[in-house]
Design a protein around this motif. Structure first.
Motif, PDB file in Angstrom:
ATOM      1  N   SER A 122      10.872  37.040  23.890  1.00 12.12           N
ATOM      2  CA  SER A 122       9.942  36.628  24.945  1.00 12.12           C
ATOM      3  C   SER A 122      10.376  37.161  26.308  1.00 12.12           C
ATOM      4  CB  SER A 122       9.826  35.110  24.976  1.00 12.12           C
ATOM      5  OG  SER A 122      11.095  34.504  25.152  1.00 12.12           O
ATOM      6  N   GLY A 123      11.613  36.903  26.690  1.00 14.65           N
ATOM      7  CA  GLY A 123      12.098  37.370  27.980  1.00 14.65           C
ATOM      8  C   GLY A 123      11.947  36.319  29.052  1.00 14.65           C
ATOM      9  N   PRO A 124      12.774  36.390  30.093  1.00  8.60           N
ATOM     10  CA  PRO A 124      12.765  35.381  31.147  1.00  8.60           C
ATOM     11  C   PRO A 124      11.485  35.361  31.970  1.00  8.60           C
ATOM     12  CG  PRO A 124      14.205  37.204  31.736  1.00  8.60           C
ATOM     13  CD  PRO A 124      13.820  37.407  30.306  1.00  8.60           C
ATOM     14  N   LEU A 125      10.694  36.434  31.934  1.00  7.26           N
ATOM     15  CA  LEU A 125       9.449  36.468  32.713  1.00  7.26           C
ATOM     16  C   LEU A 125       8.217  36.231  31.831  1.00  7.26           C
ATOM     17  CD1 LEU A 125      10.113  39.419  35.209  1.00  7.26           C
ATOM     18  CD2 LEU A 125      10.340  36.960  35.596  1.00  7.26           C
ATOM     19  N   ALA A 126       8.414  35.724  30.634  1.00  6.68           N
ATOM     20  CA  ALA A 126       7.275  35.417  29.770  1.00  6.68           C
ATOM     21  C   ALA A 126       6.339  34.449  30.481  1.00  6.68           C
ATOM     22  CB  ALA A 126       7.768  34.817  28.459  1.00  6.68           C
ATOM     23  N   GLY A 127       5.040  34.720  30.376  1.00 10.30           N
ATOM     24  CA  GLY A 127       4.051  33.886  31.050  1.00 10.30           C
ATOM     25  C   GLY A 127       3.635  34.389  32.407  1.00 10.30           C
ATOM     26  N   ILE A 128       4.337  35.388  32.938  1.00  8.24           N
ATOM     27  CA  ILE A 128       3.992  35.991  34.231  1.00  8.24           C
ATOM     28  C   ILE A 128       3.033  37.157  33.992  1.00  8.24           C
ATOM     29  CG2 ILE A 128       4.868  37.262  36.232  1.00  8.24           C
ATOM     30  CD1 ILE A 128       5.601  34.311  36.261  1.00  8.24           C
TER      31      ILE A 128
END
Length: 400
Positions: A2-8
């Motif tokens: 997913s990664g730390p910026l998922a949802g951006i």
């Protein structure tokens, strides 16, 4: 993954290298990046040399993990679609020349009216003000104006040289990605969106100051860089290749004399202290080079490493991808692209222990996601068909 910026969600109106690299870093870290491209060809780097199956290496290496939406921004319908897209976005990023985005009606004030928390990012070449603001810009021009070419030349009195990679472009991309992430953190803490501005010129000056602008640091006591640090770089020829050797401390200097079998250097009055070794740098480096001619690179590296001297082989591009240090840290990865085949690319430079990120998919074909994105925005099938028929979007988006 997913990664730390998922949802951006990032709306990307950039092209070439600096902007696309910035948004690819965000995409690698999990953000959904929608790349808005002109239906008539898209990002210019799609046309670059070194292609396979219609994809250039340049485009592939700066646009992975993104979706492609084609819109003709010279039409009212195209501009309206971007405005609708920006309403639900977290980040809007563009690198048009100063003044262009305002004439298009996609400026910060317009988009913020419907999305107060938007992080709006603008990349420019020379900055938004001043006599160079509206000038066309390419990487060599920024290297020239920023002083980087003079630094690379070695001193004020010798011919300036360009760094043989587009450092300002890539440095600007990395600076922008970090700044956008900082603005997102500010928004998470305060709820406020803001305008992030990064210029290539500013990014390079900030980069240089930490190590190359000491002569200009003390106001009123500026110094000319009249002399080069040395007449040769820290790249040395051996009997069969090149290595790099760098020593700073007394301990490393002593270790170098042992590795090279030159104990007499320890009592040479020119080299007794770090300050004297710097003052006599040309003589010191020439003596080092003379000694290193005698044996092979492999032999010297073994001896230098045994004595604790900082050193490394000088690798070609073909060699570095197979070096065991690169392999051990998985710094170069292979992935399968549906059209371009198996690709070799650098892994994302940062890794995350709690929210792993990386290559989810390769760079998109031109407009391959247009229909899906417009459908998500509420455009009906008939509306999407009319946009294609009127040239607002590409007439036939390619999905590999």
């Amino acid at each position: 993954m997913s990664g730390p910026l998922a949802g951006i969600r990032v709306v990307d109106l950039t092209a070439m290298v600096s902007g696309p690299l910035a948004t690819m870093i965000l995409a690698d870290q999990g953000a959904e990046v929608i790349k808005v491209e002109n239906p008539a060809g898209g990002d210019y780097t799609r046309l670059a040399a070194n292609q396979r199956s219609g994809f250039s290496a340049s485009f592939l290496n700066n646009n992975r993990n993104k979706r492609s939406l084609t819109l003709n921004l010279k039409t009212d319908a195209g501009l309206a679609a971007v405005q609708r897209l920006a309403t639900g976005a977290d980040v809007f990023i563009q690198n048009f020349r100063p003044g262009v985005i305002e004439r298009m009606g996609l400026d910060e004030a317009t988009l913020r009216a419907s999305n107060p928390g938007l992080v709006y990012a603008s990349i420019s070449g020379f900055g938004d003000a001043g006599p160079y603001a509206a000038k066309p810009v390419y990487d060599p021009l920024v290297q020239a104006l920023s002083g980087l070419a003079s630094v690379q030349g070695g001193s004020d009195s010798v011919r300036p040289q360009l760094v043989r990679t587009i450092l300002p472009d890539k440095l600007t991309g990395m600076t922008t990605a970090q700044a956008v992430t900082a603005a997102l953190l500010h928004r998470a803490q305060t709820g406020e969106g803001q305008h992030v501005r990064v210029s290539m010129l500013g990014a390079v000056l900030a980069f240089l100051w930490g190590s190359d602008m000491g002569s200009q640091t003390f106001v009123g006591d500026e110094l000319p860089q009249a002399e080069a640090a040395s007449f040769i770089d820290l790249i040395y020829a051996t009997a069969d290749g090149y290595i790099s050797v760098a020593v700073q401390t007394d301990r490393e200097w002593q270790a170098l004399t042992r590795a090279l079998d030159r104990p007499e250097w320890l009592t040479d009055p020119r080299f007794l202290t770090p300050a004297l070794r710097q003052e006599h740098i040309d003589e010191r480096l020439q003596l080092t080079q003379d000694a290193l001619y005698a044996r092979t690179a492999e032999t010297w590296l073994e001896r230098l490493e045994r004595e604790g001297v900082p050193c490394a082989p000088v690798l070609t591009r073909n060699q570095v991808i197979h070096h065991p240090q690169v392999s051990a840290n998985a710094l170069v990865l292979e992935s399968d692209h549906p059209a371009a085949g198996t690709l070799r690319q650098a892994a994302p430079a940062a890794t995350f222990s709690r929210s792993p990120a990386g290559i989810r998919h390769g760079a998109p074909a031109l407009g391959q996601d247009t229909d899906a994105i417009l459908a998500d925005l509420g455009y009906s099938e008939d509306e999407r068909r009319r946009l294609r028929e009127t040239g607002v979007t590409a007439p036939g988006e390619r999905t590999p």
